[in-house]
Structures are given as C-alpha cells and as structure tokens.
Scaffold this motif. Structure first.
Motif, PDB file in Angstrom:
ATOM      1  N   LEU A  16     -39.166  22.465   7.980  1.00 46.05           N
ATOM      2  CA  LEU A  16     -38.044  23.112   8.652  1.00 46.05           C
ATOM      3  C   LEU A  16     -36.882  22.142   8.780  1.00 46.05           C
ATOM      4  N   ALA A  17     -35.709  22.574   8.335  1.00 46.81           N
ATOM      5  CA  ALA A  17     -34.479  21.796   8.485  1.00 46.81           C
ATOM      6  C   ALA A  17     -33.789  22.270   9.753  1.00 46.81           C
ATOM      7  N   ASN A  18     -33.957  21.515  10.819  1.00 46.44           N
ATOM      8  CA  ASN A  18     -33.491  21.929  12.143  1.00 46.44           C
ATOM      9  C   ASN A  18     -32.053  21.480  12.404  1.00 46.44           C
ATOM     10  N   LYS A  19     -31.487  22.015  13.483  1.00 44.46           N
ATOM     11  CA  LYS A  19     -30.145  21.677  13.981  1.00 44.46           C
ATOM     12  C   LYS A  19     -29.034  22.172  13.069  1.00 44.46           C
ATOM     13  N   THR A  20     -29.227  23.353  12.484  1.00 46.63           N
ATOM     14  CA  THR A  20     -28.189  23.930  11.631  1.00 46.63           C
ATOM     15  C   THR A  20     -26.979  24.409  12.423  1.00 46.63           C
ATOM     16  N   ASP A  21     -27.089  24.398  13.761  1.00 44.70           N
ATOM     17  CA  ASP A  21     -25.943  24.765  14.588  1.00 44.70           C
ATOM     18  C   ASP A  21     -24.902  23.654  14.648  1.00 44.70           C
ATOM     19  N   LEU A  22     -25.246  22.456  14.189  1.00 45.34           N
ATOM     20  CA  LEU A  22     -24.323  21.332  14.219  1.00 45.34           C
ATOM     21  C   LEU A  22     -23.498  21.286  12.934  1.00 45.34           C
ATOM     22  N   PRO A  23     -22.203  20.948  13.044  1.00 47.27           N
ATOM     23  CA  PRO A  23     -21.326  21.001  11.874  1.00 47.27           C
ATOM     24  C   PRO A  23     -21.716  20.042  10.753  1.00 47.27           C
TER      25      PRO A  23
ATOM     26  N   SER B 154     -24.672  19.417   9.729  1.00 50.24           N
ATOM     27  CA  SER B 154     -25.946  19.811   9.144  1.00 50.24           C
ATOM     28  C   SER B 154     -25.847  19.925   7.625  1.00 50.24           C
ATOM     29  N   ASP B 155     -26.855  19.410   6.943  1.00 51.21           N
ATOM     30  CA  ASP B 155     -26.925  19.490   5.478  1.00 51.21           C
ATOM     31  C   ASP B 155     -28.364  19.807   5.086  1.00 51.21           C
ATOM     32  N   VAL B 156     -28.656  21.089   4.964  1.00 55.60           N
ATOM     33  CA  VAL B 156     -30.019  21.529   4.651  1.00 55.60           C
ATOM     34  C   VAL B 156     -30.424  21.115   3.246  1.00 55.60           C
ATOM     35  N   GLN B 157     -29.452  21.089   2.341  1.00 55.53           N
ATOM     36  CA  GLN B 157     -29.769  20.807   0.939  1.00 55.53           C
ATOM     37  C   GLN B 157     -30.334  19.409   0.737  1.00 55.53           C
ATOM     38  N   GLN B 158     -29.895  18.452   1.574  1.00 59.04           N
ATOM     39  CA  GLN B 158     -30.419  17.094   1.405  1.00 59.04           C
ATOM     40  C   GLN B 158     -31.918  17.039   1.713  1.00 59.04           C
ATOM     41  N   ILE B 159     -32.372  17.889   2.616  1.00 57.33           N
ATOM     42  CA  ILE B 159     -33.806  17.948   2.907  1.00 57.33           C
ATOM     43  C   ILE B 159     -34.552  18.648   1.776  1.00 57.33           C
TER      44      ILE B 159
ATOM     45  N   GLN C  97     -40.987  19.776  -3.684  1.00 58.96           N
ATOM     46  CA  GLN C  97     -42.302  20.392  -3.890  1.00 58.96           C
ATOM     47  C   GLN C  97     -42.663  21.346  -2.755  1.00 58.96           C
ATOM     48  N   HIS C  98     -41.855  21.346  -1.683  1.00 58.25           N
ATOM     49  CA  HIS C  98     -42.101  22.228  -0.544  1.00 58.25           C
ATOM     50  C   HIS C  98     -40.882  23.109  -0.286  1.00 58.25           C
ATOM     51  N   GLU C  99     -41.142  24.305   0.181  1.00 54.78           N
ATOM     52  CA  GLU C  99     -40.047  25.191   0.583  1.00 54.78           C
ATOM     53  C   GLU C  99     -39.430  24.683   1.885  1.00 54.78           C
ATOM     54  N   THR C 100     -38.115  24.688   1.963  1.00 51.93           N
ATOM     55  CA  THR C 100     -37.410  24.244   3.165  1.00 51.93           C
ATOM     56  C   THR C 100     -36.736  25.443   3.833  1.00 51.93           C
ATOM     57  N   ILE C 101     -37.005  25.615   5.125  1.00 47.81           N
ATOM     58  CA  ILE C 101     -36.456  26.729   5.884  1.00 47.81           C
ATOM     59  C   ILE C 101     -35.439  26.185   6.880  1.00 47.81           C
ATOM     60  N   PRO C 102     -34.183  26.648   6.843  1.00 45.53           N
ATOM     61  CA  PRO C 102     -33.190  26.198   7.824  1.00 45.53           C
ATOM     62  C   PRO C 102     -33.353  26.938   9.141  1.00 45.53           C
ATOM     63  N   LEU C 103     -33.051  26.255  10.237  1.00 46.86           N
ATOM     64  CA  LEU C 103     -33.080  26.912  11.537  1.00 46.86           C
ATOM     65  C   LEU C 103     -32.361  26.074  12.571  1.00 46.86           C
ATOM     66  N   SER C 104     -32.048  26.714  13.681  1.00 43.06           N
ATOM     67  CA  SER C 104     -31.652  26.015  14.899  1.00 43.06           C
ATOM     68  C   SER C 104     -32.637  26.440  15.979  1.00 43.06           C
ATOM     69  N   ALA C 105     -33.573  25.550  16.296  1.00 45.17           N
ATOM     70  CA  ALA C 105     -34.551  25.871  17.333  1.00 45.17           C
ATOM     71  C   ALA C 105     -33.868  26.013  18.680  1.00 45.17           C
ATOM     72  N   LEU C 106     -32.801  25.248  18.902  1.00 44.35           N
ATOM     73  CA  LEU C 106     -32.086  25.303  20.173  1.00 44.35           C
ATOM     74  C   LEU C 106     -31.420  26.655  20.382  1.00 44.35           C
ATOM     75  N   GLU C 107     -30.778  27.167  19.341  1.00 44.55           N
ATOM     76  CA  GLU C 107     -30.056  28.433  19.446  1.00 44.55           C
ATOM     77  C   GLU C 107     -30.911  29.634  19.046  1.00 44.55           C
TER      78      GLU C 107
ATOM     79  N   VAL D 125     -38.642  31.970  10.182  1.00 45.94           N
ATOM     80  CA  VAL D 125     -39.654  30.960  10.529  1.00 45.94           C
ATOM     81  C   VAL D 125     -40.981  31.638  10.852  1.00 45.94           C
ATOM     82  N   TYR D 126     -40.936  32.701  11.656  1.00 48.83           N
ATOM     83  CA  TYR D 126     -42.171  33.389  12.019  1.00 48.83           C
ATOM     84  C   TYR D 126     -42.808  34.070  10.814  1.00 48.83           C
ATOM     85  N   THR D 127     -41.996  34.612   9.944  1.00 48.62           N
ATOM     86  CA  THR D 127     -42.523  35.218   8.709  1.00 48.62           C
ATOM     87  C   THR D 127     -43.267  34.175   7.884  1.00 48.62           C
ATOM     88  N   LYS D 128     -42.670  32.984   7.770  1.00 53.76           N
ATOM     89  CA  LYS D 128     -43.297  31.928   6.986  1.00 53.76           C
ATOM     90  C   LYS D 128     -44.560  31.377   7.665  1.00 53.76           C
TER      91      LYS D 128
END
Length: 213
Positions: A167-174, A176-181, A187-197, A204-207
C-alpha cells in the motif's frame, strides 16, 4: 469396534478441517516507522468492528509492541475473510534516542523509548518469520522506498512465500508519488490510499478479501 473407530476418526478429521478453515488468518501490517501502519490498522478495525487498535502519533515509534485486533470480518464482492490484524512496530536498522529529542522529549524518556523501539523491531521480525499468514506492507508515498529495510523485509516476505499487499499511503499529501513505490517493487501490485482520510479504502478492502480470503 473397528468400524466404530474408523467412523469416529473420519468424523474427527472432517470437524478438525472445518475448524481449521474457520480460524482467522493473522495478517501483519509492516513497514518503516511513520508510514501510517497504526492509522491503517485503526481505519480497518473501526470500519469493521467499531474499535481502534492503538494510539496514533506523528512521533516515530509510537507503536513499540505488536498490537492485535482479532476476528475482523471483511466482505467484498462475494468474498469474505476473517483476519486478526497485527499492527507491528516500524522496522528500521537503528533507533537513535536523539531523534526523539526533536519532539521535546526528555533524554531519559527518549532513551527508554529508543530501547523499547529496538525491542519492538525484534518482536516484529519474530512475528514475520513465525506467526503471520500474510502481510500488508505500508509505505509512505512521499518518501523514497529504495531503502535497505524495505528491500530486506520484502525479501523475507517473498522467501516465506507469504501473500503480500503493498500500500502506497499518504496520497492526500501533495508530494505523494505512488509510481516510485510501484517502480521499486514491480513484482507486487501497489494500491494507493490515504489511511488518514479514508481515501480508496474500498479498493483496499477488495484486495484484502482477494489476497487473504
């Protein structure tokens, strides 16, 4: 007597299988300090049970002992999974008491906190090698994921053949760069999210249901 014994053994095997299948899977939430692991654990627990797992803080190593929330039942798209959430301390190669002094902490408290955090790292590693059935790996999408700790932990997870959701967290912050993760661990799927918001928690729950169900 032999027939009765065989029948009893057969029933025992069936019922044992039923109980084994129904046991919750232990899902460890891992990652470096301040990635948002406890925020995510609390989000999941509150959404599905109404309770929190533990306190959250901007100070590193707020979680210094593994915390467990049992029997969290998640259902998505016809899939249902019951998990025990294990919120683990942030893993790092070194805990320096001086980093706590920047948060207006007295030296004695800082030294104690660093010692507890070091013990927490050892505990987290024990859970990873012995006691989890899958991993949710949380990374701060505003920071560089190419670190020794992340590479080591992902390697251990893969060597243990554990299902892992990154999980690439803190996407609410300007910044944020999910692609770098995604680039760091292709080799793994990366899911973006903001756990705070609570952003993108439906995916996330689907995955979680897909990976651990």
């Amino acid at each position: 007597m032999g027939l009765l014994t065989n029948l009893r053994d057969s029933i025992s095997r069936v019922t044992d299988g039923l109980f084994t299948d129904s046991e919750p899977k232990r899902i460890g939430i891992y990652g470096p300090p301040n990635a948002g692991k406890t925020t995510l654990a609390n989000r999941i627990a509150r959404d599905w049970t109404g309770d929190a797992v533990g306190p959250e803080s901007h100070i590193p190593h707020e979680t210094r002992r593994a915390r467990r929330k049992e029997n969290v039942e998640i259902e998505r798209n016809g899939r249902k999974v019951t998990i025990d959430i294990v919120d683990t301390p942030g893993v790092t190669t070194k805990v320096d008491y001086k980093e706590f002094l920047d948060h207006d902490m007295e030296k004695e408290d800082a030294v104690r906190r660093s010692r507890e955090a070091t013990e927490g790292v050892a505990e987290a590693m024990h859970w990873l090698r012995e006691d989890v059935d899958g991993v949710i790996y949380v990374l701060d999408s505003t920071t560089d994921p190419f670190t020794q700790v992340n590479t080591m932990l992902i390697g251990i997870i893969e060597s243990q053949d554990l299902p892992a959701l990154i999980l690439a967290n803190k996407t609410d912050l300007p910044e944020s760069d999910v692609q770098q993760i995604a680039n760091a661990f292709p080799q793994h799927e990366t899911i973006p999210l903001s756990a705070l918001e609570g952003e993108n928690m439906d995916e996330v729950y689907t995955k979680i249901a897909e990976y651990f169900g």
